[in-house]
Design an enzyme around this catalytic site. Structure first.
Site, PDB file in Angstrom:
ATOM      1  N   HIS A  21       0.989  -1.134  -0.348  1.00  0.00           N
ATOM      2  CA  HIS A  21       0.061  -0.023  -0.092  1.00  0.00           C
ATOM      3  C   HIS A  21       1.170   1.228   0.119  1.00  0.00           C
ATOM      4  CE1 HIS A  21      -3.693   2.444   2.199  1.00  0.00           C
ATOM      5  NE2 HIS A  21      -3.444   2.840   1.075  1.00  0.00           N
ATOM      6  N   HIS A  23       1.488   4.707  -2.522  1.00  0.00           N
ATOM      7  CA  HIS A  23       0.992   5.971  -3.632  1.00  0.00           C
ATOM      8  C   HIS A  23       2.553   6.219  -4.795  1.00  0.00           C
ATOM      9  CE1 HIS A  23      -3.051   5.418  -2.294  1.00  0.00           C
ATOM     10  NE2 HIS A  23      -2.710   4.782  -1.528  1.00  0.00           N
ATOM     11  N   HIS A 200      -9.051   1.105  -1.384  1.00  0.00           N
ATOM     12  CA  HIS A 200      -9.422   2.076  -0.068  1.00  0.00           C
ATOM     13  C   HIS A 200     -10.141   2.415   0.649  1.00  0.00           C
ATOM     14  CE1 HIS A 200      -5.118   3.412  -1.510  1.00  0.00           C
ATOM     15  NE2 HIS A 200      -5.531   3.815  -0.617  1.00  0.00           N
ATOM     16  N   GLU A 203     -10.862   3.980   6.497  1.00  0.00           N
ATOM     17  CA  GLU A 203     -10.146   4.880   6.338  1.00  0.00           C
ATOM     18  C   GLU A 203     -11.038   6.348   7.240  1.00  0.00           C
ATOM     19  OE1 GLU A 203      -6.389   8.120   5.108  1.00  0.00           O
ATOM     20  OE2 GLU A 203      -7.984   7.191   3.320  1.00  0.00           O
ATOM     21  N   ASP A 281       1.856   4.500   2.814  1.00  0.00           N
ATOM     22  CA  ASP A 281       1.384   4.549   1.917  1.00  0.00           C
ATOM     23  C   ASP A 281       1.480   6.062   0.747  1.00  0.00           C
ATOM     24  OD1 ASP A 281      -1.791   6.057   1.248  1.00  0.00           O
ATOM     25  OD2 ASP A 281      -1.757   6.591   3.358  1.00  0.00           O
ATOM     26  N   ASP A 282       2.104   7.112   2.065  1.00  0.00           N
ATOM     27  CA  ASP A 282       2.411   8.441   1.330  1.00  0.00           C
ATOM     28  C   ASP A 282       4.245   8.509   1.484  1.00  0.00           C
ATOM     29  OD1 ASP A 282       0.382   8.724  -1.281  1.00  0.00           O
ATOM     30  OD2 ASP A 282      -0.337   8.510   0.718  1.00  0.00           O
TER      31      ASP A 282
END
Length: 336
Positions: A21, A23, A200, A203, A281-282
């Site tokens: 996961h 991006h 997703h 969240e 994630d990011d």
């Protein structure tokens, strides 16, 4: 085995694992964005030293659109993809599924094959240089229409690009509301065509988003999914079907899903038998690293070597890597 309160960075880096996961949109370095913005004559949203200070998820997603707008050439996309592979190797991962959402990249709208080729060029160059292999999960935005979803699936099925391993969906659940029904047909068609499905959910929404991902979208994997903890029956369903969660603790803390790591439900989910993995994630935008995620949780929850090994094993199993890559990583894990 004894509990390890402070596992060393070196030991955690050496732990064979995958990332499932992350991006591509979250991998821009501030110096690179400042350089590209200056070249394009585009104003920075904030000074460089505060560029990654976000007021919440909406501000964060708006920033992604601005950053991606600067990546207007194949060379820039390839450079970004290569740098992600470098980051992956630095974290000791042997494989990753990375998400890219074409809606964030204005220069590439209507040019999906060229966009995938540019990313693939960077990832191929990285693999040739001995960096880990990476699969591409092409993502819908939650606010798109059912027709747009069908068009994306049609394009991916026609393209049959070997780099593309999955259809994904991301975006702000709280703002978009429940969208499972809108995208159910597209996800069914993607699954029938051999694409994996990752969603997703759970969240900014509650557990209902996770249930929709399972029951309406046929998710092979849930990205985030942490708020499933609020519904014991849903937790039992995740365990029964062994649907893994790609959890990103630092992201959840930075974006206000939970106030402290001690409040994060990853340990409760893990103890309930849910297959959870740790991810960034990011990573650049949120200041996360794969080793850092393992260290953060190991300290907070007192994880042992066996616990860390189980987390890593789940990350490999949850990945969309090919059988040979998975076998190689599992074998290396047994020797850790």
């Amino acid at each position: 085995m004894p509990t390890i309160q402070n596992p060393s960075v070196e030991r955690l880096r050496a732990l064979p694992k995958a990332e499932v996961h992350a991006h591509l949109e979250g991998c821009f370095e501030s110096t690179l964005l400042e350089q590209w913005a200056k070249q394009a004559g585009v104003a920075m949203p904030r000074p460089a030293d505060r560029l990654f200070e976000f007021e919440g998820l909406a501000d964060f997603l708006h920033f992604l659109d601005w950053a991606c707008g600067l990546a207007a050439t194949p060379q820039r996309l390839a450079e970004l993809a290569y740098s992600y592979s470098q980051r992956l190797a630095e974290g000791g991962a042997g494989y990753a599924d990375v998400i890219v959402n074409p809606t964030h990249w204005p220069a590439w709208h209507g040019r999906l094959p060229a966009m995938i080729d540019a990313i693939d060029a960077g990832l191929r160059a990285a693999e040739q240089d001995g960096l880990p292999p990476v699969g591409l999960c092409v993502s819908l935005l939650r606010t798109q229409s059912a027709d747009a979803a069908a068009e994306l699936v049609d394009a991916l099925v026609a393209l049959k690009h070997p780099r593309v391993v999955a259809l994904s969906i991301d975006g702000n659940e709280a703002a978009a509301g429940r969208t499972g029904l809108r995208f159910a047909q597209a996800f069914r068609r993607a699954g029938a065509a051999g694409l994996r499905r990752t969603v997703h959910a759970g969240e900014s929404s509650g557990p209902e988003g996770v249930r929709d991902a399972i029951e309406l979208l046929g998710a092979d994997r849930i990205d985030h999914g942490v708020r499933a903890i609020e519904d014991p029956e849903l937790v039992a369903l995740l365990v029964e079907r062994q649907i893994p969660l790609g959890i990103c603790p630092t992201s959840n803390l930075r974006l206000g899903v939970y106030p402290r790591i001690e409040d994060h439900p990853i340990e409760r989910l893990r103890r309930a038998g849910v297959a959870v993995s740790l991810n960034t994630d990011d990573p650049v935008l949120l200041g996360a690293s794969l080793v850092g995620e393992y260290a953060l949780c190991a300290r907070a929850f007192g994880w042992s070597d066996d616990d860390l090994r189980a987390l890593a094993r789940h990350s490999i199993g949850a990945s969309f890597a090919n059988a040979d890559t998975k076998a190689r990583l599992v074998q290396a894990l047994s020797a850790w």
